[in-house]
Design a protein around this motif. Sequence first.
Motif, mmCIF file in Angstrom:
data_model
loop_
_atom_site.group_PDB
_atom_site.id
_atom_site.type_symbol
_atom_site.label_atom_id
_atom_site.label_comp_id
_atom_site.label_asym_id
_atom_site.label_seq_id
_atom_site.Cartn_x
_atom_site.Cartn_y
_atom_site.Cartn_z
ATOM 1 N N ASP A 157 31.974 52.863 -27.605
ATOM 2 C CA ASP A 157 33.453 53.009 -27.258
ATOM 3 C C ASP A 157 33.204 52.704 -25.687
ATOM 4 O OD1 ASP A 157 35.697 54.088 -29.403
ATOM 5 O OD2 ASP A 157 35.261 55.829 -29.165
ATOM 6 N N GLY A 158 31.940 52.572 -25.365
ATOM 7 C CA GLY A 158 31.676 52.557 -24.025
ATOM 8 C C GLY A 158 30.637 53.867 -23.410
ATOM 9 N N LEU A 159 29.942 53.267 -22.427
ATOM 10 C CA LEU A 159 28.832 54.709 -21.508
ATOM 11 C C LEU A 159 29.060 55.580 -21.024
ATOM 12 C CD1 LEU A 159 26.679 51.521 -19.690
ATOM 13 C CD2 LEU A 159 26.262 52.481 -21.978
ATOM 14 N N VAL A 160 28.626 56.867 -21.371
ATOM 15 C CA VAL A 160 28.773 58.369 -21.379
ATOM 16 C C VAL A 160 27.396 59.012 -20.275
ATOM 17 C CG1 VAL A 160 29.611 60.637 -21.628
ATOM 18 C CG2 VAL A 160 30.074 58.402 -23.087
ATOM 19 N N ILE A 161 28.301 58.789 -18.896
ATOM 20 C CA ILE A 161 26.941 59.332 -18.155
ATOM 21 C C ILE A 161 26.468 60.483 -17.312
ATOM 22 C CG2 ILE A 161 26.317 58.281 -15.792
ATOM 23 C CD1 ILE A 161 27.588 55.639 -16.411
ATOM 24 N N ILE A 162 25.694 60.701 -17.124
ATOM 25 C CA ILE A 162 25.953 61.866 -17.040
ATOM 26 C C ILE A 162 24.814 62.387 -16.044
ATOM 27 C CG2 ILE A 162 24.610 64.567 -18.018
ATOM 28 C CD1 ILE A 162 25.080 63.165 -20.974
#
Length: 267
Positions: free
Chosen positions: A175-180
């Motif tokens: 669903d797209g990038l998850v940035i942490i």
Amino acid sequence: MKLTVLVDNNVCFCKKGCGQHGFSVYIEEDDKKILFDTGESDVFLKNAEIYGIYLSKLTTFVLSHGHYDHSWGIPCLVDFLQNKKIDFIAHPNIMLPKLIENCDIGISVSEKYLHDNFNVRFSKTPLQITDKLFFLGEIPRLDDFECKRQFVASDGNEYKDCILDDTALVYNSEDGLVIITGCAHSGICNTISYAKSVTGNDKIKTIIGGWHLIQESDAYLEHIGKLLVDNKIESIYPCHCTGLQAKIYLSKFSDVKDVGVGLSMDI
């Protein structure tokens, strides 16, 4: 990927656990069990136990940068692991002095200590931890608002600390990038741009972590807000060092979600 917040300044409503200034998250992805930052004490261990997370099964420890509120829990982690060596990933500049008005806010252990207790991998370049999870390494400072972000440090003489060791993780979901992020000293705009470049994915699902926006100008917050809109980021999870006023301001551009110890996300 499953992510659980173990350390944050706040505790989620109706959740047990202890809050503390700092940040730490536990991540499960494929066969990897990853700790991202420790906070500044053993609170991450106590909260993990409360939530039934078995940190004895950790495979990987990643450090976002070498500041006390993200790294001073390292000796507690070493004692807990009882001579079990796990992989440790960080930028090499985590070992540089971090001084503010003669106060050392940097990492509290030596490089030898790290090598004695972990399988250390220092890297300025991106590393792939799993098929979908990436360590970004040194984030280029290209955004005009963020290219000069720095601490004014002092050991008797003022000097500029650009905190080049600041980095982030990015998960390339369907669903797209998850940035942490840890603190996003590199700048949240720079971090977003580099995450897209490293993964080759232009779609951002969400961002969770510290954004270090306390006392930042409205012009800069407006600049970030425009980037959120341009990237169609519908919801964000800024926490730790972001600051209340910045969260309120950014809520004009994206749905700001509550974050605290005990928050768990299945992505």
